[in-house]
Enzyme design. Structure first.
Site, PDB file in Angstrom:
ATOM      1  N   ARG A  43      11.125 -88.271 -11.566  1.00  0.00           N
ATOM      2  CA  ARG A  43      11.324 -86.885 -11.119  1.00  0.00           C
ATOM      3  C   ARG A  43      11.615 -86.851  -9.616  1.00  0.00           C
ATOM      4  NH1 ARG A  43       7.626 -83.780  -8.982  1.00  0.00           N
ATOM      5  NH2 ARG A  43       5.870 -84.786 -10.025  1.00  0.00           N
ATOM      6  N   TYR A  96      31.001 -67.730  -8.054  1.00  0.00           N
ATOM      7  CA  TYR A  96      30.611 -68.002  -9.436  1.00  0.00           C
ATOM      8  C   TYR A  96      29.548 -66.967  -9.820  1.00  0.00           C
ATOM      9  CZ  TYR A  96      28.522 -70.461 -13.420  1.00  0.00           C
ATOM     10  OH  TYR A  96      28.018 -70.788 -14.652  1.00  0.00           O
ATOM     11  N   ASP A 166      30.568 -74.530  -1.142  1.00  0.00           N
ATOM     12  CA  ASP A 166      30.778 -75.105  -2.467  1.00  0.00           C
ATOM     13  C   ASP A 166      32.200 -75.677  -2.507  1.00  0.00           C
ATOM     14  OD1 ASP A 166      31.333 -75.572  -5.168  1.00  0.00           O
ATOM     15  OD2 ASP A 166      30.081 -73.912  -5.840  1.00  0.00           O
ATOM     16  N   LYS A 191      32.309 -80.669 -13.018  1.00  0.00           N
ATOM     17  CA  LYS A 191      33.743 -80.425 -12.961  1.00  0.00           C
ATOM     18  C   LYS A 191      34.528 -81.692 -12.574  1.00  0.00           C
ATOM     19  CE  LYS A 191      32.496 -76.079 -13.647  1.00  0.00           C
ATOM     20  NZ  LYS A 191      31.048 -76.039 -13.384  1.00  0.00           N
TER      21      LYS A 191
END
Length: 377
Positions: A43, A96, A166, A191
């Site tokens: 983690r 987005y 971004d 992407k």
């Protein structure tokens, strides 16, 4: 291709393996990773994930990177680590949809959320001494506006504001925002960087000091990417430059074709010389191309869109972008679905707008597929 820096000297292995383990040995002492943190629990740190982070850092020319289970996991980690009650954040109105939706939710925690019109001058006007954080996309989704990142970065620097960009649509193939003074670069690794429509992931790249601070928040929030997904993205990145060259080349050819089609009322693509954002895109992207996404408006509305999508044979109607397969997306029911309708309409995200993620197929086959589908409306 070799940016992962992985090498097992004992066994002569130089391809990063999948460290599919939750735990690492801790025999009274703890091993450290290259960034100086404990290697004991996946983690927190995982060696496959570390290899991916090294590649992202090389691509973006940053100090260090962190990888996450999704792009939204990366964004939420930035929000949690940076913002406190009464801080101000500036977001672009065309972001987005979930980025914007999560940003709006911050109001419930006493954050001053300013949503700016998606033009460079409007973003700059929204920034002041109170602004703690600005989050924008290099290329907006889905109308493909291009921000002058250099100008925005200068204003953020003057106001001691953290600028997060971004870079998912442009990718480091076209543009490296850190070189223009951006503080943090983020990606949806789902992407172009993974490139195969088969994995979810996100990343953040910044200075070593900032990444170490964000690392602790990722540890607490549990937003690290799993090792198998990290491995798939490392594999996809081996062909990243070759893929991007083809995406950009195919997209420009299709944009120019659609511009002349009688069933198309408008083509939105910064690679077209007639596009409002062509000059700034050309400056930022160093003449390597203009990206692999083309948006366009058809004559008609939802009924015609549905008919067009049903008649496609090669191009697949689906959300997302950046994979090998060409994908046609209807923004009003996907990425922009969570936006208020009045905002969507104002931004031009209406029932006639489609977004095409141009894949790696033969471009003539794609044009034929589009033309036949358009003939049905």
């Amino acid at each position: 291709m070799h940016g992962h820096k992985y090498r097992d000297e004992k066994n002569g292995v130089f391809i990063p393996p999948i460290y599919q383990t939750a735990i690492f040995e801790q025999p009274g002492w703890t091993r450290k990773t290259d960034r100086g943190v404990d290697l004991k629990y996946s983690r927190e740190e995982n060696l496959t994930v570390e290899s991916l982070e090294n590649v992202i850092t090389e691509l973006e020319e940053g100090g260090d990177s962190l990888c996450f289970s999704s792009g939204m996991a990366a964004i939420s980690t930035i929000y949690f680590s940076t913002l406190r009650k009464y801080d101000q954040i500036v977001l672009s109105a065309e972001s987005y949809g979930t980025t914007l939706q999560l940003g709006e939710k911050l109001r419930e925690f006493g954050i001053d959320v300013q949503v700016s019109w998606p033009e460079t001058e409007n973003i700059i006007e929204s920034i002041n001494r109170k602004t703690k954080l600005v989050l924008i996309e290099v290329v907006t989704n889905p109308t493909l506006r291009v921000f002058n990142i250099r100008e925005i970065a200068e204003v953020c620097r003057e106001n001691k504001t953290i600028l997060v960009v971004d870079n998912t649509f442009a990718t480091p193939y076209l543009y490296k925002p850190l070189k223009d003074g951006v503080d943090i670069v983020l990606h949806s690794l789902t992407k172009y960087l993974s490139g195969h429509n088969d994995v979810l992931g996100g990343s953040i790249t910044s200075s070593k000091e900032k990444i170490l601070e964000l690392w602790d928040w990722r540890r607490m929030l549990g937003t690290i990417i799993p090792p198998f997904e990290a491995f798939l993205i490392i594999r996809g990145l081996k062909t990243f430059e070759l893929r991007m060259e083809k995406h950009c080349k195919n997209a420009l050819i299709i944009a120019e074709h659609l511009q002349e089609h009688p069933k198309i009322t408008e083509v939105l693509y910064p690679g077209l010389t007639s596009n409002k954002y062509h000059d700034i895109a050309k400056k930022l992207f160093n003449n390597k191309g203009f990206g692999g996404v083309v948006s366009f408006r058809i004559k008609g509305g939802e009924e015609e869109v549905v008919r067009l999508m049903k008649n496609l044979k090669i191009i697949k109607p689906a959300p997302s972008l950046g994979g090998a397969e060409s994908i046609l997306t209807y923004p009003v029911i996907s990425a922009a679905m969570t936006m208020p309708k009045d905002l969507r309409d104002k931004l031009g995200i209406k029932e006639d707008l489609l977004r095409l993620s141009v894949g790696l197929e033969d471009v003539e086959d794609l044009i034929e597929d589009i033309d036949k589908a358009l003939a049905s409306i």
